[in-house]
Design a protein around this motif. Structure first.
Motif, short mmCIF file in Angstrom:
data_model
loop_
_atom_site.label_atom_id
_atom_site.label_comp_id
_atom_site.label_asym_id
_atom_site.label_seq_id
_atom_site.Cartn_x
_atom_site.Cartn_y
_atom_site.Cartn_z
N PRO A 284 50.15 39.74 42.92
CA PRO A 284 50.51 39.50 44.30
C PRO A 284 49.28 39.54 45.20
CG PRO A 284 51.09 41.73 43.67
CD PRO A 284 50.60 41.04 42.44
N LEU A 285 49.43 38.98 46.38
CA LEU A 285 48.39 39.08 47.40
C LEU A 285 48.49 40.47 48.02
CD1 LEU A 285 46.29 37.72 49.32
CD2 LEU A 285 48.22 37.11 50.75
N ILE A 286 47.38 41.13 48.15
CA ILE A 286 47.37 42.45 48.78
C ILE A 286 46.72 42.30 50.15
CG2 ILE A 286 46.45 44.79 48.65
CD1 ILE A 286 46.59 44.43 45.57
N VAL A 287 47.43 42.72 51.16
CA VAL A 287 46.91 42.62 52.52
C VAL A 287 46.82 44.03 53.07
CG1 VAL A 287 47.34 41.73 54.83
CG2 VAL A 287 47.95 40.35 52.84
N MET A 288 45.60 44.42 53.41
CA MET A 288 45.43 45.78 53.92
C MET A 288 45.06 45.71 55.39
SD MET A 288 43.54 48.96 52.21
CE MET A 288 41.83 48.89 52.62
N ASP A 289 45.83 46.36 56.19
CA ASP A 289 45.60 46.35 57.64
C ASP A 289 45.42 44.94 58.17
OD1 ASP A 289 45.84 49.11 57.88
OD2 ASP A 289 43.73 49.43 57.42
N GLY A 290 46.22 44.03 57.65
CA GLY A 290 46.22 42.67 58.17
C GLY A 290 45.22 41.73 57.55
N ILE A 291 44.39 42.24 56.64
CA ILE A 291 43.34 41.40 56.07
C ILE A 291 43.50 41.35 54.55
CG2 ILE A 291 40.84 41.20 55.75
CD1 ILE A 291 41.61 40.70 58.60
N PRO A 292 43.47 40.14 53.97
CA PRO A 292 43.59 40.05 52.51
C PRO A 292 42.54 40.92 51.82
CG PRO A 292 43.76 37.88 53.46
CD PRO A 292 43.41 38.81 54.58
N TYR A 293 42.99 41.65 50.83
CA TYR A 293 42.12 42.61 50.16
C TYR A 293 41.68 42.05 48.83
CZ TYR A 293 40.54 46.86 47.90
OH TYR A 293 39.78 47.79 47.24
N ASN A 294 40.38 42.00 48.59
CA ASN A 294 39.86 41.59 47.29
C ASN A 294 39.13 42.79 46.72
OD1 ASN A 294 40.32 38.61 47.38
ND2 ASN A 294 39.11 38.91 49.24
N GLY A 295 39.42 43.12 45.53
CA GLY A 295 38.65 44.21 44.96
C GLY A 295 39.52 45.07 44.06
N TYR A 296 38.92 46.15 43.66
CA TYR A 296 39.61 47.03 42.71
C TYR A 296 40.69 47.82 43.43
CZ TYR A 296 35.55 46.09 39.83
OH TYR A 296 34.59 45.48 39.11
N LEU A 297 41.80 48.00 42.74
CA LEU A 297 42.87 48.82 43.31
C LEU A 297 42.35 50.22 43.56
CD1 LEU A 297 45.89 47.82 41.05
CD2 LEU A 297 45.26 46.92 43.28
#
Lengths: 980, 552
Positions: free
Chosen positions: A187-200
């Motif tokens: 899934p796409l992960i969006v953190m605080d409104g911004i797409p998150y790329n990187g390690y969980l």
């Protein structure tokens, strides 16, 4: 192109306009004061947010005596009182100057504000399938990352670990089944409104305030091109106005191995090898060790008692115009695999400031340092390592060649000798400006930015005390990688109510750019090992390489929410995305969605029905996309095949991939029907969803005839279907004065299959795409028991065999076993998955028990084979019920070379399981004691994770996709939470 | 204020007017190369040729599924009359046991098939683009480059046709827009017509000799052309073309000692196999095609595992009453081997006593006791007295090859591939340059052509040229049979030639395996003359059934 440009222009110009616009003076003001108290306890409530309705952010917060003060401009204004866990109230001012309020604990979640992407909505207004994770899953539990917290906790969200390990990052997340084949299913992960790329694991779970999963098209479509696999919206903790709250949460615990497969040890291995090869098959060193009964249990040596420690310090607070949240956390995990260590230091600062009455600025900034230094024992070979090998030399160091005659077998403990430095720094910051547009009521503009930077360094040096270093006279590898990500978004919001009509509009123009570059150096042949990985300059031979990758996205989105009288809800969403990784003519794609909702309980004809607190119907249909492939797949690439002329490199290249000028988005059309309900005074509430998703233009790495010079090409072909049913219920089973028992249950089932592959209704056997069967289904020969002494073994479909040989099912009945007898094996997709949390509270004592399970899955067990011992039985294997003349079983064939007639015969086992995932017992101190020590909160707790698993699977773990990896750990923790 | 609004509007209009979203989304990959970028000048084509040479070199390397153990050319050298598999592992089982093991799903067949077509596609790319591209080069420069690519293409089809028979013929660069799912197996005769055209072109445009060790030469093209004519039955042409090589003094046989080991014991024949003696620039006139390797040079490390495959596991050879293994892995003993490939007893017994090709410089029949702490007890049968330091311990000569679960270390091996890494004497990979082809093989092609034409004198002459160099006695015209020619090939070219192809061409494979290869004799059948078409190739041919070879 024109439309996108002009929209972009308009939005950007608008932002300029706003920046330069003068602040407007507001009309004459009066001040309203009051006290807010808890309705049941009649105690003052601190930190309650008091807002002027329709003002956006303008508001106040109660102090620790529950008192607030707020200036209003109009006597008919309405104040909104909200606090976490309490029902929100709206109270008109009506010319009063003192307003005292009693807030009731919210029994219903309907008024909860839910993050829905580019904004928030009340749960009762949502038309899509959105689930929020129970906050209990994020607190006081040994989670290295949030995915571990979600396992089994949400309907329709399936999280599977491929193996164990300290960092716990090897998980795959699937929302509503496997739709894609080549493209990522994550899934796409969006953190605080911004797409998150990187390690969980770069996100500290204890920083997470809420986590929502958008599952259907209606909810997810605002993220258009990347929404096909669902969207995870993570919101980190915010400041709360009021006096500063400083908290500490810490725990420490131990880890131990939960289960190991039964590997043949010492004497048993000797007998196995003797049966298979005779005494002549043993190496002299094996016989020496056998003679001295010098047996090695490699699994014991490669595992240890692990530990986990975490300290988290947070501070939150703020005033009317400024709120802050700051955290600092340290985690140190020593995994159960020898030398498998993971340390994380993370910090976060979230600030929000009302700079003027119309301008708000906020920043959410995170810094993470991860230390993965240390190479763990090579687990893939620990399971098969020869028990008659020699672990340590006479000096007590791990041997270079544990079987001295076998230079091809290195010591699985050797990595623990490597010098290793493996660090990463991640900096992520999201910043926004929110502008309340003057003159136009309800209109606001937001400029959102996100920037992150990940720098990773890996240095490894293998000295002469390891096989790698011994053979190369020292071997060094260094890697530096940098990933950068930039997001810019212009968002316009318009929210207005006219009589019974409520309208919400969101418009977006966004840009995202990501690039990554890696530089690596491999070197060998050093004078000595002293300078470890700091001596590349004196290497006899150095190879270095650099790579670079970038991708760009341009997006436009519009969403319209309309509701009439809180009864009829409508959501229309459209998103258009452009992605650099697709071909010239297919850069852009358009994803429209429509959804309706009906709050039936708000109808007059239901208003007299008692015990029915909520009934809502939701329907949505639309399309979402998946672009999750790596860039440059449209290009025909050449690969380096270098040659040499005497002692000089002769650079050489050959074609290694085929171009695809038609590569485009993968599209999923999703239908969702859902019912939300609450009955018996909200004691039982839940949601039922049915969905039907069809994915077409699948991005596939299709197998092609090797005659092309390559055996695969990336294309948009095929259709898959996912249908499913999800059910979640929260029930307050017992609610007494001192005792409560509540249950959270979720259940989901998904049916995934290929609908078509190339449009002609035919399977693609080479790629293993079978219409009517799930994506990724196993395919091969069917194990059909063992040829017994009474069978005619001279004439079988396999030709001449012997008693004890494996039978292979003659699927097509032609009396010959050949390639056409291969068929679908097992059942990769479970009948259903479920999770259940039970919480018991007695006074201040709370017991939380979480169980989850997977039912009705069958998979090949890779451990059920003797081939991994190699032809000279260099390695050991897992204990099996071998056929012998006196043990005429059908479980497993005889221990002899060739017993499977040269074919691979997977053995299928039931991999269903039920796991007791978490048991958390906590005690919250209250009353006088707290006041005496001047604390607002004091909790102590003990937690056990992975305490028991019920399964028929005979292997390492039924959940793991690899059966020769680091085992699952059992954990026991004690912890404490304190707030000032 | 109003001015400010207008100014800001104008500013953003300017900022936005310069960028277009199409440009923002343009796909650019600065760190990877496309064909359009490479084939722009002559040196780009030369890079592509280097890529082809690197592909060819993989023939003697491990294939991708198990690169340190599975030698790409295994199918050409064992499961035949003079070579068998001295170990039990999947790739060996296939050529000792045939039967069920010799199956279309066996992954090694895929690997070989795909590697050959990958090389063909790389060659096609050069040939096609040389015609299309606007390059600043002379016609001669262009033809030399195309000739090299076409020779390698024909070399690939040679492998394909001998191994599988009818195979799909593709002569154009593959494209993502033209994926074929209906390949047909082109009859061998047609494939060979294309090979002939390629080889004739190569013969015409390749130089007779080259100052560069990396460039291919005319003699290689002529050899394969002559061999092709044997396969097509055009024996006149075979004789004519082979004679051009044999008669060319540039390609004359090495008959005298030379090079790096000149002053130490050895023979002219054995000198050619030493590192430093293989290339034409190193004095080897017989070399027609040499593959180059170099340790610790990028492009030089090609994972060549010939020595590893052919040298036996002598370190586990047990001697004496105390059953000890006195022979450590050492340079003297040939470096480290896993002995998966081995000569049959028959192949070792082919040599007359004075034949230098059967000498101890080429074959390893004994090891010398060098370690005073490891002296076997008991009598050395060779000396009749107890074993002592410095003794040669001979391998038994009375055993026969068999399919054994752990290899037989007491079995002789060829020394043609001996070579060790300077870094790690026990390392898997070697880095010396190696023949792919030498003039001696052309003599044997000529002998076969003469024999087929009834010119037994001519056949005997060709054979005797090799025998004379090896100081073996001559054969008479009357003695020449096809079997004698095949025997002579084994004597001269053991482990160098593609043995299976010679046996398939002369229709002798099954007959001679049954006679001479005790491990495979009970198992080989007529079906096994060709390899099965890999199942992946059949499965991927979605819209047209691709026929399997008969017997599967």
């Amino acid at each position: 192109m024109l439309t996108s440009l002009s929209l972009k222009k308009r939005l950007l110009c608008f932002s300029f306009l706003l920046v330069f616009a003068p602040a407007l003076l507001l009309a004459q003001r009066t001040t309203v004061k009051g006290t807010v108290k808890d309705e049941s306890k009649n105690t003052p409530l601190a930190g309650v947010s008091v807002m002027l309705k329709g003002s956006g952010n303008q508001g106040a917060v109660t102090d620790d005596k529950g008192v607030f003060s707020l200036s209003v401009s109009h006597p008919n204004d309405t104040l909104i009182f909200s606090n976490v866990g309490y029902a929100t109230q709206e109270i008109p001012v009506h010319n009063r100057q003192v307003i005292n309020v009693l807030l009731m604990l919210s029994s219903s979640s309907l008024e909860d504000v839910v993050v829905v992407g580019y904004g928030t909505q009340k749960r009762k207004d949502i038309t899509g399938a959105v689930v929020s994770v129970d906050k209990q899953r994020l607190e006081n539990l040994p989670n290295s990352n949030f995915a571990q917290a979600l396992q089994g906790a949400l309907p329709g969200v399936s999280i599977n670990a491929s193996g164990g390990g300290a960092e716990g990052n090897s998980v795959s997340i699937l929302v509503r089944g496997r739709k894609s084949v080549l493209a990522s299913n994550a899934p796409l992960i969006v953190m605080d409104g911004i797409p998150y790329n990187g390690y969980l694991s770069d996100i500290n779970p204890s920083d997470i305030a809420s986590l929502e999963v958008l599952k259907d098209a209606s909810a997810a479509a605002i993220y258009g091109s990347r929404a096909a696999n669902g969207v995870f919206l993570i919101t980190t903790k915010r400041g709360v106005a009021g006096k500063p709250v400083i908290s500490y949460d810490g725990y420490a615990g131990i880890q131990e191995v939960s289960n190991l497969p039964p590997v043949l040890q010492g004497e048993d291995f000797y007998n196995f090898k003797l049966t298979r090869l005779g005494i002549g098959g043993f190496r002299p060193s094996e016989l020496e060790n056998y003679g001295q009964k010098n047996f090695t249990n490699w699994l014991d040596l490669a595992t240890r008692k692990g530990s986990r420690v975490q300290h988290t310090l947070t501070a939150r607070g703020g005033g009317n115009n400024f709120k802050y949240y700051a955290s600092l956390a340290y985690m140190d995990v020593k995994g159960i695999a020898l030398n498998d260590d993971f340390k994380r230091v993370s910090s976060r600062v979230n600030l929000e400031a009302n700079l003027t009455s119309w301008l708000t600025y906020g920043t959410n900034t995170q810094l993470t340092f991860n230390d993965r230094s240390g190479e763990e024992a090579t687990f893939s070979s620990v399971y098969t390592m020869n028990p008659l090998a020699t672990v340590y030399d006479s000096n007590g160091n791990p041997t270079i060649y544990p079987i001295r005659e076998e230079l091809g077998v290195s010591n699985p403990l050797a990595p623990t000798l490597a010098n290793s430095l493996n660090n990463s720094y991640k900096f992520q910051t999201t910043n926004y400006l929110q502008v309340k547009v003057p003159f136009i009521k309800g209109l606001s503009y937001r400029f959102n930015t996100g920037a992150d930077y990940l720098g990773r360094t890996t240095n490894t040096y293998w000295g002469r005390n390891t096989a790698t270093g011994y053979e190369k006279k020292g071997s060094l590898s260094q890697g530096r990688s940098i990933e950068r990500n930039l997001v810019l978004e212009n968002i316009v919001n318009y929210d207005r109510s006219f009589d019974k009509h409520t309208i919400g509009f969101t418009g977006l123009y966004g840009y995202e750019y990501r690039n990554s570059s890696t530089t690596s150096v491999n070197a060998e042949d050093f004078p000595d090992d002293v300078l470890t990985f700091y001596q590349a300059s004196v290497a006899g031979f150095t190879k270095s390489s650099t790579s670079f990758e970038k991708e760009t996205l341009l997006s436009q989105m519009a969403r319209l929410n309309y509701s009439y009288d809180s009864r009829y809800l409508l959501t229309l969403t459209a998103r258009r995305d452009g992605y650099s990784g697709f071909s010239e003519d297919h850069k852009f794609a358009f994803f429209p969605v429509a959804a309706v909702g009906w709050n039936i309980t708000n109808e007059k004809f239901l208003s007299n029905i008692r015990h029915l607190d909520n009934l809502k119907l939701r329907l949505s249909y639309g399309s979402v996309g998946n672009q999750a492939i790596t860039p440059y797949q449209t290009l025909a690439k050449l690969g380096g095949r270098h040659y040499v002329d005497n002692d000089r490199t002769a650079a050489g290249y050959i074609p290694i991939s085929l171009s695809n000028p038609n590569l485009k988005w993968e599209t999923s059309s999703q239908f969702n029907a859902g019912i939300d309900f609450a009955i018996l005074n909200n004691r039982i509430s839940g949601a039922i969803d049915y969905y039907d998703t069809k994915t077409h233009d699948l991005l596939l790495k299709r197998a092609i005839s090797p005659v092309h010079g390559m055996d695969e090409v990336t294309q948009n072909i095929g259709k898959t279907s996912n249908k499913g049913f999800e059910f979640a219920v929260n029930s307050m089973n017992i609610k007494k004065k001192h005792f409560t028992w509540s249950t959270n249950l979720n259940f989901s089932l998904n049916r995934n299959k290929w609908v078509d592959v190339y449009g002609d209704g035919k399977n693609d056997t080479a790629s293993k795409y079978f219409i009517g069967y799930p994506v990724g289904a196993d395919f091969g020969y069917v194990y059909d028991g063992v040829y017994q002494l009474t069978d005619d073994t001279l004439k079988t479909p396999l030709g001449k065999v012997g008693a004890g040989y494996a039978k292979i099912r003659d699927v097509n009945g032609d009396n010959v076993i050949n390639e056409s007898d291969r068929t679908i094996l097992g059942k990769i997709e479970p009948d259903f998955v479920w999770g259940m949390a039970n919480t018991f509270k007695y006074k201040n004592l709370s017991l939380y028990i979480f169980v989850h399970g997977v039912q009705g899955r069958e998979e090949p067990n890779s451990l059920m084979s003797d081939n991994n011992v190699s032809s000279d039985v260099r390695y050991t294997t897992v204990v099996k019920n071998w056929w012998t003349p006196t043990n005429p079983t059908n479980d497993f064939y005889a221990n002899r070379i060739g017993a499977t007639s040269g074919k691979t015969v997977p053995i299928i086992q039931n991999s269903s399981f039920i796991r007791l995932k978490d048991v958390l017992l906590s005690y919250d101190f209250s009353g006088n004691l707290l006041e005496k020590v001047k604390l607002s909160k004091l909790r102590v707790y003990v937690e056990g994770r992975n305490l028991a698993t019920i399964t028929k699977w005979k292997g390492l773990d039924p959940e793991f996709s690899s059966q020769t990896t680091i085992p699952l750990q059992k954990e026991f923790l004690v912890g404490i939470s304190i707030s000032l | 204020m109003k001015t400010l609004y207008i100014a800001s509007l104008a500013l953003c209009a300017i900022l936005l007017g310069t960028a277009c979203s199409k440009d923002i989304l343009k796909e650019e990959s600065p760190s990877s190369l496309t064909a359009e970028q490479l084939f722009k000048d002559k040196s780009g084509f030369e890079y592509a040729l280097n890529g082809l040479h690197s592909q060819v070199r993989m023939y003697r390397a491990g294939q991708p599924s198990d690169p340190t153990n599975n030698l790409m050319c295994t199918q050409a050298v064992i499961g035949v009359d003079n070579g068998y598999g001295n170990y039990r592992v999947a790739l060996i089982d296939v050529f000792n046991l045939y039967g069920n093991y010799y199956s279309p799903s066996f992954s090694h067949f895929d690997m070989v098939f795909e590697w050959l077509y990958q090389t063909i596609n790389a060659a096609n790319t050069i040939v096609n683009r040389a015609e299309k591209a606007e390059i600043n080069w002379t016609e001669a420069e262009k033809n030399a480059i195309v000739a090299e690519a076409r020779l390698i293409r024909a070399w690939c089809y040679r492998h394909l046709t001998y191994l599988w028979g009818d195979v799909p013929l593709t002569l154009t660069e593959s494209s993502g827009t033209a994926i074929k799912t209906d390949w047909e197996r082109t009859p061998v005769s047609e494939v060979r017509k294309t090979m002939e055209a390629d080889l004739l072109f190569a013969e015409q445009y390749l130089p007779e000799v080259s100052a560069s060790d990396i460039r291919l030469i005319k003699g290689a093209a002529q050899h394969y052309l002559a061999e092709l004519y044997l396969a097509t039955g055009e024996y006149d042409k075979a004789k004519t073309v082979a004679t051009r090589v044999v008669a060319n003094l540039n390609y004359r046989l090495v008959t005298a000692r030379y090079g790096v080991n000149k002053n130490n014991p050895g023979t002219a024949f054995s000198d050619m196999f030493l590192s430093g003696n293989s290339k034409r620039s190193e004095g080897n006139t017989e070399a027609l095609w040499v593959i180059q390797n170099e340790e610790q040079v990028i492009g030089g490390e090609a994972n060549n595992i010939m020595r590893r495959s052919w040298v036996n596991r002598y370190e586990t050879f047990k001697v004496g009453n105390n059953n000890i293994s006195p022979f450590p892995v050492s340079e003297e003993n040939g470096g480290r081997g896993i002995g998966r490939l081995a000569p049959t007893r028959w192949a070792m017994n082919l040599y007359a006593a004075n034949d230098e090709r059967g000498s101890d410089h080429i074959w390893r029949h004994y090891y010398i006791l060098r370690d005073p702490t490891k002296i076997p007890t008991g009598t050395n049968p060779r000396t009749g007295v107890p074993y002592k330091l410095g003794d040669a311990v001979y391998l038994p000569t009375n055993t026969v090859e068999k399919h054994a679960s752990t290899g037989n270390p007491a079995w002789p091996s060829t020394r043609k591939w001996d070579n060790t890494s300077k870094l790690d004497m026990s390392g898997a990979v070697q880095y010396n340059d190696q023949f792919l082809l030498r003039t001696a093989e052309t003599y044997l092609v000529l002998a076969e052509a003469n024999f087929r034409l009834g010119d037994l004198e001519g056949a005997a002459d060709a054979i005797n040229a090799l025998r004379a160099r090896a100081k073996a006695s001559s054969v008479t015209a009357a003695q020449v049979t096809i079997d004698l020619i095949l025997d002579e090939r084994s004597r001269e070219l053991f482990s160098e030639e593609d043995r299976r192809y010679a046996l398939v061409r002369t229709r002798k494979l099954v007959e001679r395996v049954k006679l001479y290869n005790k491990a495979a004799a009970p198992n080989i059948t007529d079906r096994d003359t060709l390899l099965p078409i890999p199942q992946t190739v059949i499965d991927a041919n979605l819209t047209k059934r691709m026929p399997q070879n008969s017997g599967w």
